[in-house]
Design an enzyme around this catalytic site. Structure first.
Site, PDB file in Angstrom:
ATOM      1  N   GLU A  64       0.832  -1.196   0.000  1.00 56.74           N
ATOM      2  CA  GLU A  64       0.000   0.000   0.000  1.00 56.74           C
ATOM      3  C   GLU A  64       0.873   1.254   0.000  1.00 56.74           C
ATOM      4  OE1 GLU A  64      -4.249  -1.168   1.752  1.00 56.74           O
ATOM      5  OE2 GLU A  64      -2.766  -0.858   3.335  1.00 56.74           O
ATOM      6  N   CYS A  76       3.539   8.616   0.895  1.00 58.28           N
ATOM      7  CA  CYS A  76       4.148   7.720   1.878  1.00 58.28           C
ATOM      8  C   CYS A  76       4.484   6.403   1.175  1.00 58.28           C
ATOM      9  CB  CYS A  76       3.141   7.520   3.020  1.00 58.28           C
ATOM     10  SG  CYS A  76       3.725   6.432   4.312  1.00 58.28           S
ATOM     11  N   CYS A 125       6.866  -6.777   7.292  1.00 51.68           N
ATOM     12  CA  CYS A 125       8.038  -6.253   7.995  1.00 51.68           C
ATOM     13  C   CYS A 125       8.518  -7.308   8.978  1.00 51.68           C
ATOM     14  CB  CYS A 125       7.694  -4.965   8.739  1.00 51.68           C
ATOM     15  SG  CYS A 125       9.110  -4.285   9.626  1.00 51.68           S
ATOM     16  N   CYS A 181       6.862  -5.009  15.546  1.00 47.89           N
ATOM     17  CA  CYS A 181       6.517  -4.101  16.655  1.00 47.89           C
ATOM     18  C   CYS A 181       5.059  -4.382  17.029  1.00 47.89           C
ATOM     19  CB  CYS A 181       6.671  -2.651  16.231  1.00 47.89           C
ATOM     20  SG  CYS A 181       8.349  -2.253  15.698  1.00 47.89           S
ATOM     21  N   CYS A 210       2.039  -2.325  15.565  1.00 51.62           N
ATOM     22  CA  CYS A 210       2.005  -2.043  14.127  1.00 51.62           C
ATOM     23  C   CYS A 210       1.337  -3.163  13.332  1.00 51.62           C
ATOM     24  CB  CYS A 210       3.427  -1.819  13.631  1.00 51.62           C
ATOM     25  SG  CYS A 210       3.552  -1.550  11.856  1.00 51.62           S
ATOM     26  N   GLY A 231       7.131  -1.680   6.033  1.00 47.97           N
ATOM     27  CA  GLY A 231       8.505  -2.162   6.018  1.00 47.97           C
ATOM     28  C   GLY A 231       9.512  -1.250   6.681  1.00 47.97           C
ATOM     29  N   GLU A 232      10.682  -1.778   6.915  1.00 48.46           N
ATOM     30  CA  GLU A 232      11.760  -1.027   7.552  1.00 48.46           C
ATOM     31  C   GLU A 232      12.804  -0.670   6.485  1.00 48.46           C
ATOM     32  OE1 GLU A 232      12.707   0.644  10.254  1.00 48.46           O
ATOM     33  OE2 GLU A 232      14.594   0.844   9.180  1.00 48.46           O
ATOM     34  N   SER A 291      11.901   7.274   7.814  1.00 48.55           N
ATOM     35  CA  SER A 291      11.639   6.868   9.199  1.00 48.55           C
ATOM     36  C   SER A 291      12.165   5.457   9.441  1.00 48.55           C
ATOM     37  CB  SER A 291      10.125   6.901   9.464  1.00 48.55           C
ATOM     38  OG  SER A 291       9.835   6.344  10.724  1.00 48.55           O
ATOM     39  N   SER A 296      11.610   6.056  15.062  1.00 50.66           N
ATOM     40  CA  SER A 296      10.489   5.531  15.834  1.00 50.66           C
ATOM     41  C   SER A 296      11.016   5.185  17.219  1.00 50.66           C
ATOM     42  CB  SER A 296       9.923   4.283  15.148  1.00 50.66           C
ATOM     43  OG  SER A 296       9.267   4.648  13.975  1.00 50.66           O
ATOM     44  N   LEU A 297      10.975   6.176  18.095  1.00 50.20           N
ATOM     45  CA  LEU A 297      11.579   6.001  19.414  1.00 50.20           C
ATOM     46  C   LEU A 297      10.610   5.249  20.334  1.00 50.20           C
ATOM     47  CD1 LEU A 297      14.313   6.875  20.563  1.00 50.20           C
ATOM     48  CD2 LEU A 297      13.184   8.828  21.599  1.00 50.20           C
ATOM     49  N   HIS A 298       9.470   5.875  20.588  1.00 50.78           N
ATOM     50  CA  HIS A 298       8.335   5.227  21.247  1.00 50.78           C
ATOM     51  C   HIS A 298       8.518   4.817  22.705  1.00 50.78           C
ATOM     52  CE1 HIS A 298       6.717   5.455  17.336  1.00 50.78           C
ATOM     53  NE2 HIS A 298       7.080   4.282  16.879  1.00 50.78           N
ATOM     54  N   CYS A 313      -1.139   5.887  10.151  1.00 50.71           N
ATOM     55  CA  CYS A 313       0.118   5.271  10.591  1.00 50.71           C
ATOM     56  C   CYS A 313      -0.120   3.894  11.177  1.00 50.71           C
ATOM     57  CB  CYS A 313       0.768   6.104  11.681  1.00 50.71           C
ATOM     58  SG  CYS A 313       1.258   7.706  11.147  1.00 50.71           S
TER      59      CYS A 313
HETATM   60  N1  SAH Z   1       9.583   0.865   9.746  1.00 54.11           N
HETATM   61  C1  SAH Z   1       9.704   2.270   9.846  1.00 54.11           C
HETATM   62  C2  SAH Z   1       8.769   3.056   8.976  1.00 54.11           C
HETATM   63  C3  SAH Z   1       7.313   2.638   8.910  1.00 54.11           C
HETATM   64  S1  SAH Z   1       6.282   2.888  10.276  1.00 54.11           S
HETATM   65  C4  SAH Z   1       9.563   2.698  11.289  1.00 54.11           C
HETATM   66  O1  SAH Z   1       9.203   1.901  12.117  1.00 54.11           O
HETATM   67  O2  SAH Z   1       9.876   3.856  11.557  1.00 54.11           O
HETATM   68  C5  SAH Z   1       5.800   4.579  10.280  1.00 54.11           C
HETATM   69  C6  SAH Z   1       5.455   5.094  11.689  1.00 54.11           C
HETATM   70  O3  SAH Z   1       4.145   4.652  12.139  1.00 54.11           O
HETATM   71  C7  SAH Z   1       6.435   4.625  12.735  1.00 54.11           C
HETATM   72  O4  SAH Z   1       6.795   5.677  13.597  1.00 54.11           O
HETATM   73  C8  SAH Z   1       5.618   3.579  13.463  1.00 54.11           C
HETATM   74  O5  SAH Z   1       6.136   3.338  14.720  1.00 54.11           O
HETATM   75  C9  SAH Z   1       4.248   4.193  13.470  1.00 54.11           C
HETATM   76  N2  SAH Z   1       3.163   3.255  13.791  1.00 54.11           N
HETATM   77  C10 SAH Z   1       3.141   1.940  13.566  1.00 54.11           C
HETATM   78  N3  SAH Z   1       1.961   1.408  13.995  1.00 54.11           N
HETATM   79  C11 SAH Z   1       1.233   2.428  14.485  1.00 54.11           C
HETATM   80  C12 SAH Z   1      -0.095   2.531  15.027  1.00 54.11           C
HETATM   81  N4  SAH Z   1      -0.869   1.465  15.141  1.00 54.11           N
HETATM   82  N5  SAH Z   1      -0.523   3.740  15.417  1.00 54.11           N
HETATM   83  C13 SAH Z   1       0.256   4.829  15.270  1.00 54.11           C
HETATM   84  N6  SAH Z   1       1.496   4.803  14.750  1.00 54.11           N
HETATM   85  C14 SAH Z   1       1.990   3.616  14.358  1.00 54.11           C
HETATM   86 FE1  SF4 Z   2       8.178  -2.646  10.919  1.00 54.18          FE
HETATM   87 FE2  SF4 Z   2       8.163   0.002  11.399  1.00 54.18          FE
HETATM   88 FE3  SF4 Z   2       5.928  -1.486  11.743  1.00 54.18          FE
HETATM   89 FE4  SF4 Z   2       7.982  -1.780  13.422  1.00 54.18          FE
HETATM   90  S1  SF4 Z   2       6.742   0.081  13.139  1.00 54.18           S
HETATM   91  S2  SF4 Z   2       6.814  -3.452  12.501  1.00 54.18           S
HETATM   92  S3  SF4 Z   2       9.713  -1.499  12.070  1.00 54.18           S
HETATM   93  S4  SF4 Z   2       6.972  -1.101   9.835  1.00 54.18           S
END
Ligand code: SAH
Ligand code: SF4
Length: 351
Positions: free
Chosen positions: A90, A103, A110, A114, A117, A166-167, A198, A220-222, A341
């Site tokens: 997508e 985007c 991936c 996480c 995600c 994906g990463e 990102s 993506s610190l979180h 996201c």
């Molecule tokens: N793999 C990369 C880029 C894709 S994710 C990464 O992890 O940075 C893009 C962003 O969306 C990241 O910051 C990710 O942590 C965030 N994200 C993933 N799942 C989410 C969700 N359910 N709600 C809000 N943000 C989310």
């Molecule tokens: Fe992959 Fe980024 Fe989603 Fe983590 S947040 S599973 S690294 S796409």
């Protein structure tokens, strides 16, 4: 063979194989990436002989197949694109007033898993090739008929965020190649200042972005510490926070501290959203030029996590701002079409 995704040198090699002179590379590049043409017959300056040779030798300028296009009430548009082998990803376009960001996805699924995600809940299938990454952007431009590349503002598809499925740093060579093609001033010509990549924090690759590409970086610190981050991002066991922060320092040593890093922080109820977490976060990023981007968690069926309350997010943001960090809350876009996201997922069944 699809010509999209070849570097200039590779394109030149193909032309040389057909006995063509090097100046043809620039012409063909212009037709493909500036004009956006897909039919060799429309590439008038190439001459009839070369146009025919390209077609009969099996070259193409192919876009992915559009399996589905959805439009959100807020004008966000999402495509499901499929590639030669039937795999799909997508891609999303997020419009603002007179500009907007595409985007891009970089992998099918991936491998990082996480827990918050949706993409991560899907099995990793493969990396996307450079051509598949570039072609997502070109297909988005097709959709808005924004060809030839607008040489001045306003540009509807003005920015790129590498934040889809994906990463990107686990597919760095292809991402690097694709972004170099996209940034080429004689083609698609999106400037490095309008591109943000990102990553979940693949530490050894982070400094290379400053060296090779000069695009903006988002992490993506979180979480403010390893204990919390380990629970929600398995990759943290391999590259713990100290290493990620260290890599960010190296990134800024190369790119300069005017190049702010965006720290993305998904707001998870009761997990990472306390006042103490905010204070620990401030200590963690000390010495780095950063801004925060607080992302309200987008809930999805099958994930037990909940989004922090609005009040909590506001308080968290204020705590960071009191310490002079920008900490805006990211407005969710395209939620009604699952384009926000962390909501992207291809239809390919991985059983
Ligand atoms: N793999 C990369 C880029 C894709 S994710 C990464 O992890 O940075 C893009 C962003 O969306 C990241 O910051 C990710 O942590 C965030 N994200 C993933 N799942 C989410 C969700 N359910 N709600 C809000 N943000 C989310
Ligand atoms: Fe992959 Fe980024 Fe989603 Fe983590 S947040 S599973 S690294 S796409």
């Amino acid at each position: 063979m699809n010509l999209i995704g070849l570097s200039r040198e590779e394109l030149q090699n193909e032309l040389e194989k057909m006995g063509e002179k090097p100046f043809r590379t620039k012409q063909l590049w212009h037709w493909i990436y500036w004009q956006g043409k897909t039919d060799f017959q429309e590439m008038s300056s190439l001459g009839k002989t070369l146009r025919n040779k390209l077609a009969t030798n099996g070259y193409t300028v192919r876009r992915p197949t559009v399996l589905r296009e959805q439009n959100s009430a807020d004008r966000t548009r999402k495509w499901l694109f499929s590639f030669e082998d039937g795999q799909s990803v997508e891609t999303v376009y997020i419009p603002e007033e007179d500009r907007g960001a595409v985007c891009l996805s970089t992998q099918i699924g991936c491998p990082n898993g996480c827990v918050f995600c949706h993409t991560g809940s899907q099995k990793f299938t493969r990396n996307l090739g450079a051509s598949e990454i570039v072609a997502q952007f070109m297909a988005a431009r097709d959709s808005y008929q924004e060809w030839p590349s607008p040489s001045q503002e306003p540009r509807y598809l003005s920015n790129i965020v590498v934040m889809g499925m994906g990463e990107p740093l686990l597919n760095y060579e292809n991402v690097k190649k694709a972004l170099r093609i996209i940034m080429d001033p004689e083609g698609i010509a999106i400037s490095k200042r309008r591109i943000t990549l990102s990553t979940c924090g693949i530490a050894p690759v982070i400094p290379l972005i400053a060296q090779d590409l000069g695009v903006k970086l988002a992490i993506s610190l979180h979480a403010p510490n390893n204990e919390i981050r380990d629970q929600i991002m398995p990759i943290n066991k391999k590259y713990p926070l100290e290493e990620v922060i260290d890599a960010c320092k190296k990134f800024q040593e190369i790119g300069g501290t005017r190049q702010y890093i965006t720290m993305e922080y998904v707001m998870l109820d009761g997990i990472n959203d306390s006042d103490a977490d905010a204070r620990e976060l401030i200590r963690l990023v000390k010495g780095l030029a950063v801004k925060f981007n607080l992302i309200p968690f987008n809930e999805w069926t099958g994930c037990p996590l909940k989004c922090s309350s609005e009040k909590r997010i506001k308080r968290f943001s204020e705590l960071l701002e009191e310490h002079n960090y920008a900490a805006p809350v990211r407005q969710s876009r395209g939620q009604d079409i699952m384009a926000a996201c962390g909501q992207l997922k291809s239809i390919f069944k991985n059983s």
